[in-house]
Write an enzyme that holds these catalytic residues in place. Sequence first.
Site, PDB file in Angstrom:
ATOM      1  N   HIS A  47      46.845  45.322  37.290  1.00  0.00           N
ATOM      2  CA  HIS A  47      46.447  44.674  36.084  1.00  0.00           C
ATOM      3  C   HIS A  47      44.923  44.615  35.825  1.00  0.00           C
ATOM      4  O   HIS A  47      44.108  44.028  36.876  1.00  0.00           O
ATOM      5  CB  HIS A  47      46.974  43.237  36.165  1.00  0.00           C
ATOM      6  CG  HIS A  47      48.606  43.199  36.029  1.00  0.00           C
ATOM      7  ND1 HIS A  47      49.524  42.212  35.730  1.00  0.00           N
ATOM      8  CD2 HIS A  47      49.478  44.352  36.178  1.00  0.00           C
ATOM      9  CE1 HIS A  47      50.531  42.618  35.863  1.00  0.00           C
ATOM     10  NE2 HIS A  47      50.571  43.673  36.196  1.00  0.00           N
ATOM     11  N   GLU A  49      43.151  41.857  35.287  1.00  0.00           N
ATOM     12  CA  GLU A  49      42.755  40.567  35.854  1.00  0.00           C
ATOM     13  C   GLU A  49      42.689  40.797  37.332  1.00  0.00           C
ATOM     14  O   GLU A  49      41.581  40.482  38.039  1.00  0.00           O
ATOM     15  CB  GLU A  49      43.574  39.416  35.647  1.00  0.00           C
ATOM     16  CG  GLU A  49      43.894  39.233  34.189  1.00  0.00           C
ATOM     17  CD  GLU A  49      45.092  39.835  33.386  1.00  0.00           C
ATOM     18  OE1 GLU A  49      45.105  41.073  33.771  1.00  0.00           O
ATOM     19  OE2 GLU A  49      45.769  38.936  33.009  1.00  0.00           O
ATOM     20  N   CYS A  77      49.628  36.842  33.113  1.00  0.00           N
ATOM     21  CA  CYS A  77      51.113  36.806  33.665  1.00  0.00           C
ATOM     22  C   CYS A  77      51.186  36.101  34.714  1.00  0.00           C
ATOM     23  O   CYS A  77      50.310  35.416  35.316  1.00  0.00           O
ATOM     24  CB  CYS A  77      51.838  38.441  33.784  1.00  0.00           C
ATOM     25  SG  CYS A  77      50.770  39.113  35.258  1.00  0.00           S
ATOM     26  N   CYS A  80      48.852  37.562  37.530  1.00  0.00           N
ATOM     27  CA  CYS A  80      47.558  37.165  37.683  1.00  0.00           C
ATOM     28  C   CYS A  80      47.125  35.883  37.516  1.00  0.00           C
ATOM     29  O   CYS A  80      46.031  35.515  38.408  1.00  0.00           O
ATOM     30  CB  CYS A  80      47.205  37.986  36.584  1.00  0.00           C
ATOM     31  SG  CYS A  80      47.209  39.778  36.427  1.00  0.00           S
TER      32      CYS A  80
END
Length: 145
Positions: A47, A49, A77, A80
């Site tokens: 991801h 992040e 999410c 993260c």
Amino acid sequence: MERAIAAAKAAGQAGEVPVGAVVTGPDGTVLAVAANEVERRADPLAHAEMLALSAARARGGEKYLLACTLTVTLEPCALCAAAMAALRVGRVVFGAYDPKGGAVEHGPRLFEQPTIHHRPEVIGGVREAECAALLREFFGDKRRA
């Protein structure tokens, strides 16, 4: 947020879900910029992040990111958000809200849990319409294809 949006646009053009993230230091210096690379890396952990946080931590050489700000185009999410707590990020700024997969203002509201060891300052909805439009266009194109 401008740099995060640019990273998100590039991710979308590359076939990734258009999410971009930027980590800045206490003086505003950009420490890392990343976009989703889940498809390119075939890694569900890639991801934006996660990639930005990892790069910023490596660049800064510190264990934690206490004085740093993570700016991301989509509400983080659970994966993260947990990483942000573990790295003790000082501030989280996000664009579009994510009622389905978000874990900050929606779902588990991770930073509100009594067992979480770190609660960053959270600012949501920054350039929300623009960030949400990137996602709507991306998924709209996928549905039409």
